[in-house]
Motif scaffolding. Structure first.
Motif, mmCIF file in Angstrom:
data_model
loop_
_atom_site.group_PDB
_atom_site.id
_atom_site.type_symbol
_atom_site.label_atom_id
_atom_site.label_comp_id
_atom_site.label_asym_id
_atom_site.label_seq_id
_atom_site.Cartn_x
_atom_site.Cartn_y
_atom_site.Cartn_z
ATOM 1 N N LYS A 158 0.901 -0.812 -9.827
ATOM 2 C CA LYS A 158 1.943 -1.828 -9.933
ATOM 3 C C LYS A 158 2.602 -2.080 -8.588
ATOM 4 O O LYS A 158 2.496 -1.288 -7.665
ATOM 5 C CB LYS A 158 2.967 -1.449 -10.996
ATOM 6 C CG LYS A 158 3.706 -0.166 -10.781
ATOM 7 C CD LYS A 158 4.610 0.106 -11.978
ATOM 8 C CE LYS A 158 5.292 1.448 -11.835
ATOM 9 N NZ LYS A 158 6.173 1.716 -12.957
ATOM 10 N N TYR A 159 3.300 -3.204 -8.544
ATOM 11 C CA TYR A 159 3.933 -3.698 -7.324
ATOM 12 C C TYR A 159 5.442 -3.743 -7.542
ATOM 13 O O TYR A 159 5.906 -4.173 -8.591
ATOM 14 C CB TYR A 159 3.387 -5.096 -7.023
ATOM 15 C CG TYR A 159 4.136 -5.862 -5.969
ATOM 16 C CD1 TYR A 159 3.947 -5.591 -4.629
ATOM 17 C CD2 TYR A 159 5.026 -6.866 -6.312
ATOM 18 C CE1 TYR A 159 4.620 -6.308 -3.668
ATOM 19 C CE2 TYR A 159 5.699 -7.584 -5.355
ATOM 20 C CZ TYR A 159 5.498 -7.294 -4.031
ATOM 21 O OH TYR A 159 6.166 -8.003 -3.078
ATOM 22 N N GLU A 160 6.196 -3.285 -6.549
ATOM 23 C CA GLU A 160 7.649 -3.349 -6.600
ATOM 24 C C GLU A 160 8.173 -3.676 -5.216
ATOM 25 O O GLU A 160 7.464 -3.561 -4.226
ATOM 26 C CB GLU A 160 8.252 -1.998 -7.022
ATOM 27 C CG GLU A 160 8.154 -1.669 -8.474
ATOM 28 C CD GLU A 160 8.873 -0.372 -8.813
ATOM 29 O OE1 GLU A 160 9.613 0.151 -7.947
ATOM 30 O OE2 GLU A 160 8.685 0.114 -9.924
ATOM 31 N N LYS A 161 9.436 -4.059 -5.186
ATOM 32 C CA LYS A 161 10.133 -4.213 -3.915
ATOM 33 C C LYS A 161 11.298 -3.246 -3.926
ATOM 34 O O LYS A 161 12.094 -3.238 -4.861
ATOM 35 C CB LYS A 161 10.650 -5.633 -3.737
ATOM 36 C CG LYS A 161 9.618 -6.586 -3.211
ATOM 37 C CD LYS A 161 10.258 -7.851 -2.725
ATOM 38 C CE LYS A 161 9.214 -8.714 -2.051
ATOM 39 N NZ LYS A 161 9.789 -9.920 -1.496
ATOM 40 N N ARG A 162 11.375 -2.433 -2.914
ATOM 41 C CA ARG A 162 12.476 -1.500 -2.755
ATOM 42 C C ARG A 162 13.135 -1.754 -1.416
ATOM 43 O O ARG A 162 12.467 -1.726 -0.384
ATOM 44 C CB ARG A 162 11.997 -0.049 -2.842
ATOM 45 C CG ARG A 162 11.489 0.316 -4.213
ATOM 46 C CD ARG A 162 11.178 1.781 -4.298
ATOM 47 N NE ARG A 162 10.645 2.119 -5.615
ATOM 48 C CZ ARG A 162 10.121 3.280 -5.917
ATOM 49 N NH1 ARG A 162 10.050 4.229 -5.007
ATOM 50 N NH2 ARG A 162 9.667 3.505 -7.131
ATOM 51 N N LYS A 163 14.418 -2.034 -1.449
ATOM 52 C CA LYS A 163 15.190 -2.367 -0.241
ATOM 53 C C LYS A 163 14.557 -3.542 0.491
ATOM 54 O O LYS A 163 14.526 -3.592 1.715
ATOM 55 C CB LYS A 163 15.307 -1.156 0.674
ATOM 56 C CG LYS A 163 16.042 0.004 0.043
ATOM 57 C CD LYS A 163 16.152 1.167 1.000
ATOM 58 C CE LYS A 163 16.820 2.335 0.294
ATOM 59 N NZ LYS A 163 16.910 3.507 1.159
ATOM 60 N N GLY A 164 14.005 -4.469 -0.264
ATOM 61 C CA GLY A 164 13.426 -5.679 0.312
ATOM 62 C C GLY A 164 12.018 -5.517 0.846
ATOM 63 O O GLY A 164 11.427 -6.471 1.333
ATOM 64 N N LYS A 165 11.466 -4.317 0.770
ATOM 65 C CA LYS A 165 10.118 -4.067 1.293
ATOM 66 C C LYS A 165 9.134 -3.915 0.132
ATOM 67 O O LYS A 165 9.418 -3.248 -0.852
ATOM 68 C CB LYS A 165 10.094 -2.772 2.106
ATOM 69 C CG LYS A 165 11.175 -2.661 3.142
ATOM 70 C CD LYS A 165 10.694 -3.130 4.462
ATOM 71 C CE LYS A 165 11.881 -3.054 5.416
ATOM 72 N NZ LYS A 165 11.590 -2.945 6.736
ATOM 73 N N PRO A 166 7.942 -4.518 0.248
ATOM 74 C CA PRO A 166 6.952 -4.392 -0.839
ATOM 75 C C PRO A 166 6.277 -3.018 -0.815
ATOM 76 O O PRO A 166 5.968 -2.487 0.249
ATOM 77 C CB PRO A 166 5.953 -5.497 -0.530
ATOM 78 C CG PRO A 166 6.054 -5.696 0.940
ATOM 79 C CD PRO A 166 7.486 -5.406 1.311
ATOM 80 N N ILE A 167 6.045 -2.466 -2.003
ATOM 81 C CA ILE A 167 5.304 -1.213 -2.128
ATOM 82 C C ILE A 167 4.350 -1.313 -3.311
ATOM 83 O O ILE A 167 4.573 -2.094 -4.234
ATOM 84 C CB ILE A 167 6.220 0.013 -2.305
ATOM 85 C CG1 ILE A 167 7.066 -0.108 -3.564
ATOM 86 C CG2 ILE A 167 7.070 0.250 -1.092
ATOM 87 C CD1 ILE A 167 7.783 1.170 -3.925
ATOM 88 N N THR A 168 3.284 -0.552 -3.255
ATOM 89 C CA THR A 168 2.322 -0.451 -4.346
ATOM 90 C C THR A 168 2.426 0.958 -4.911
ATOM 91 O O THR A 168 2.403 1.928 -4.161
ATOM 92 C CB THR A 168 0.891 -0.712 -3.836
ATOM 93 O OG1 THR A 168 0.858 -1.989 -3.203
ATOM 94 C CG2 THR A 168 -0.099 -0.697 -4.976
ATOM 95 N N ILE A 169 2.543 1.051 -6.226
ATOM 96 C CA ILE A 169 2.719 2.346 -6.884
ATOM 97 C C ILE A 169 1.526 2.620 -7.795
ATOM 98 O O ILE A 169 1.125 1.762 -8.576
ATOM 99 C CB ILE A 169 4.018 2.363 -7.702
ATOM 100 C CG1 ILE A 169 5.211 2.109 -6.790
ATOM 101 C CG2 ILE A 169 4.174 3.687 -8.436
ATOM 102 C CD1 ILE A 169 6.509 1.946 -7.514
ATOM 103 N N LEU A 170 0.960 3.821 -7.671
ATOM 104 C CA LEU A 170 -0.132 4.270 -8.541
ATOM 105 C C LEU A 170 0.379 5.443 -9.359
ATOM 106 O O LEU A 170 0.911 6.405 -8.806
ATOM 107 C CB LEU A 170 -1.335 4.721 -7.715
ATOM 108 C CG LEU A 170 -1.983 3.660 -6.838
ATOM 109 C CD1 LEU A 170 -2.991 4.300 -5.921
ATOM 110 C CD2 LEU A 170 -2.636 2.619 -7.689
#
Length: 109
Positions: free
Chosen positions: A39-51
């Protein structure tokens, strides 16, 4: 004089192995029935991919995290049974995991 010749001079009784150990051998991971959630999220305005969702050994999941980070040349971490990769690399990660034999499920947009 080649290095093999120098070694023969130093160790005349040594018989070299026919098949040297291949260090590029792929690590074997425990394969599971349930898919890994990507899945994809934004944390503190930065994109991250989480597995998440891997039910095998933690050591295998850490090795997998290291391979993904080196494949993409990005930073990331392994925390609380999840792999967090900096940036939106869902497609590349999913293709990589599928090539390893994992089932992957994309969650979110």
């Amino acid at each position: 004089m080649d290095i093999s010749d120098q070694l023969k001079n130093l160790f005349p009784d040594h018989i070299p192995e026919e098949n040297p150990i291949d260090k590029t051998e792929k690590p074997n991971y425990w394969m599971q029935e349930a898919p890994i959630i990507c899945k994809y999220e934004k944390r503190k305005g930065k994109p991250i991919t989480i597995l998440e969702g891997y039910t095998g050994a933690d050591a295998d999941f850490k090795k997998l995290a290291k391979e993904i980070k080196s494949l993409l040349s990005v930073g990331g971490s392994y925390k609380n049974d999840t792999i967090i990769i900096q940036g939106d690399y869902r497609d590349k990660i999913m293709n990589f995991l599928k090539s390893k034999g994992f089932k992957v499920k994309r969650v979110g947009g």
